[in-house]
Design a protein around this motif. Sequence first.
Motif, PDB file in Angstrom:
ATOM      1  N   THR A  99       0.826  -1.211   0.000  1.00 14.46           N
ATOM      2  CA  THR A  99       0.000   0.000   0.000  1.00 14.46           C
ATOM      3  C   THR A  99       0.857   1.255   0.000  1.00 14.46           C
ATOM      4  O   THR A  99       0.591   2.216  -0.741  1.00 14.46           O
ATOM      5  CB  THR A  99      -0.941   0.007   1.210  1.00 14.46           C
ATOM      6  OG1 THR A  99      -1.770  -1.152   1.172  1.00 14.46           O
ATOM      7  CG2 THR A  99      -1.808   1.253   1.215  1.00 14.46           C
ATOM      8  N   ALA A 100       1.912   1.255   0.822  1.00 13.40           N
ATOM      9  CA  ALA A 100       2.807   2.408   0.867  1.00 13.40           C
ATOM     10  C   ALA A 100       3.510   2.595  -0.470  1.00 13.40           C
ATOM     11  O   ALA A 100       3.684   3.725  -0.952  1.00 13.40           O
ATOM     12  CB  ALA A 100       3.833   2.230   1.978  1.00 13.40           C
ATOM     13  N   ARG A 101       3.899   1.488  -1.096  1.00 19.07           N
ATOM     14  CA  ARG A 101       4.605   1.564  -2.381  1.00 19.07           C
ATOM     15  C   ARG A 101       3.738   2.197  -3.468  1.00 19.07           C
ATOM     16  O   ARG A 101       4.135   3.184  -4.105  1.00 19.07           O
ATOM     17  CB  ARG A 101       5.029   0.151  -2.800  1.00 19.07           C
ATOM     18  CG  ARG A 101       5.653   0.052  -4.184  1.00 19.07           C
ATOM     19  CD  ARG A 101       5.851  -1.419  -4.526  1.00 19.07           C
ATOM     20  NE  ARG A 101       6.216  -1.635  -5.913  1.00 19.07           N
ATOM     21  CZ  ARG A 101       7.443  -1.881  -6.353  1.00 19.07           C
ATOM     22  NH1 ARG A 101       8.433  -1.913  -5.480  1.00 19.07           N
ATOM     23  NH2 ARG A 101       7.685  -2.092  -7.633  1.00 19.07           N
ATOM     24  N   VAL A 102       2.544   1.665  -3.670  1.00 23.69           N
ATOM     25  CA  VAL A 102       1.693   2.178  -4.744  1.00 23.69           C
ATOM     26  C   VAL A 102       1.222   3.598  -4.435  1.00 23.69           C
ATOM     27  O   VAL A 102       1.078   4.431  -5.344  1.00 23.69           O
ATOM     28  CB  VAL A 102       0.499   1.236  -5.010  1.00 23.69           C
ATOM     29  CG1 VAL A 102       0.990  -0.128  -5.464  1.00 23.69           C
ATOM     30  CG2 VAL A 102      -0.402   1.107  -3.806  1.00 23.69           C
ATOM     31  N   SER A 103       1.004   3.893  -3.149  1.00 27.07           N
ATOM     32  CA  SER A 103       0.559   5.244  -2.776  1.00 27.07           C
ATOM     33  C   SER A 103       1.642   6.277  -3.046  1.00 27.07           C
ATOM     34  O   SER A 103       1.362   7.370  -3.565  1.00 27.07           O
ATOM     35  CB  SER A 103       0.158   5.282  -1.301  1.00 27.07           C
ATOM     36  OG  SER A 103      -0.912   4.397  -1.044  1.00 27.07           O
ATOM     37  N   CYS A 104       2.880   5.955  -2.698  1.00 24.41           N
ATOM     38  CA  CYS A 104       3.974   6.909  -2.889  1.00 24.41           C
ATOM     39  C   CYS A 104       4.267   7.128  -4.373  1.00 24.41           C
ATOM     40  O   CYS A 104       4.580   8.252  -4.795  1.00 24.41           O
ATOM     41  CB  CYS A 104       5.227   6.425  -2.171  1.00 24.41           C
ATOM     42  SG  CYS A 104       5.135   6.577  -0.373  1.00 24.41           S
TER      43      CYS A 104
END
Length: 646
Positions: free
Chosen positions: A484-489
């Motif tokens: 989630t953090a990867r795709v959000s960033c």
Amino acid sequence: MADHHPAHGDSSSGEFDQSKPHAVEHDLRNHSVAGPGRANSMSAAERTRANVNAKLANPLAGLSHPELRVKGADYVRKHHIGDEEDIRAFELGAILAQDPARFETTEGLTGPELDVLRKEFTNRWSQPRLMYLVIILCSTCAAVQGMDETVVNGAQIFYTPQFGIGGKDSRSTWLTGLVNSAPYLCCAFIGCWLTVPFNHIFGRRGTIFITCTFSALACFWQGFSNTWWHMFIARFCLGLGIGPKSATVPIYAAETTPPAIRGALVMQWQMWTAFGIMLGYVSDLAFFQVADPPNVTGLKWRLMMASAMFPALIVIAFVFMCPESPRWYMSKGRHYKAYESMCRLRYNKVQAARDVFYMHTLLDAENELRFDGQNKLLELVTIPRNRRALIGSEIVMFMQQFCGVNVIAYYSSQVFIDADFTQIQALSASLGFGIINWLFAIPAIYTIDTFGRRNLLLTTFPLMSLFLLLTGFSFWIPIATHRTARVSCIALGIYLFGIVYSPGEGPVPFTYSAEAYPLYIRPLGMSLATATTWFFNFVLSITWPSLETAFKPQGAFGWYAAWNLVGFVLVLLFLPETKGKTLEELDQVFGMPTHKHAAYGMRQVPYFFKRYLLGQHIEPERLYERDDFVEGEAGYDQDVEKNASY
């Protein structure tokens, strides 16, 4: 997402200075050539060119009202334009053409005529209905441009595997880039250079009709491609529609609209191109769920590619409902048709006569002042003032591509898939970028004349670099534990990049190039500017798939982040501010030796830190000696810009 403004055509340089508001245009018509401090230091050649600029700025300067009345009446009789009513209109129009702002002191105007002229200043968007149809036409053409460029963004994730070029091997990545970049290859080497003959033969409306026909047929053709080389040919032909249209439509807008709204309308090319870009993403998402019927493979991507034809069909349907450019009629010696066309675009005959007479006088001045036997291309490089304008224009045009925006415009869906988005998520995320790019293009109409061209670039280049680094480095976030953090960033980095691109490198390059060159050489300079941005658009498009494979996303985005820092340095050292300057002041700005401006740029760095970070009250350096200097025009300082003439 190259936002293309006037570049070619038989339109003269006088029509290219579109980014300045009405008040500045009036000032342009009445300024002197050079202050006394400069006159003695100018060579004979420099004085000649300065006089050319002044003559083109206002060929009616210095004439008395009786002389202007006679000239207006003689023009009507010579070209058999009309009756006594038209003679009166041209007598008054000739006086108003000398200085449109002084209509209150012009004798002979009726009350209704004064009301209309007054509204040009108090309510500039009060225009005849047919003028709004022209505005709709130009806006729809811009949307055609944007949609032509971006429907491939989502379609390629489906057709590349079908064509056998969907892998990460060298052959696949280079062929994918070649197919995507085909229209821009055509634009750079063929399409842009067709603008002059197309406009000469077919006129503005005819050129728009033909290029939109090319676009519609090529988009339809793309939907029937079954091999990569077949798609390459179809997309290459699409460039025949994109190139001449991108140059002709802003010219048409500039030649038909009154000065009060000309700059704003031409600036809207950026906004409506961004709207078309968004429509391309909408189309990709709309056809995602389409299933293949029997005996048809890839119906969804075929519909995506073909859907870009519909805005072009809309333009084709009503382009001839709009009047032809009066300036084009005049270039063909058809003065009555020019006047007739202008009357349809203005409220009354006095307005039309004013604009037609000034147009005619300007064309005569241009014909008289041609530098016969001199190579203008050579003068572009050998004359220091021209060379510095060329350097500035080429910097912003090159950086419009190498800031990396079209990596996202053309490949964002694949980037999101590489980041572990699903296909539907990737298309939705790309639509988000399209919406942001459009929404933040709207305030660009205001910010470019409020903060200045140089200040906008100096502010946005470091931010674009930062957000590209954020996007690239986010690929190092582990998928397994922090998906989630990867795709959000990654999405956040791309969206923030779009926010800062839209008011900076989006509108600045063509606005800057259109005002940097001297009037007598401006069409050639703009031709070179357009070819430059299309060529590097091609370079970026063809190299990205291979660059991403070789460097990985981290290195590929880092590559363009580095170029944004290079752009910052180039702007700081070599790009003078042009906002709100008259022709005389532009000659002075670009007359400054390059090494002196570069040294000034270096001194701006400690000034910025001392004043804005340490809070010290330091007066900004005044690089250009002139009485009406406004702080911040050539550097970071914006304190006084709020009180500038804009």
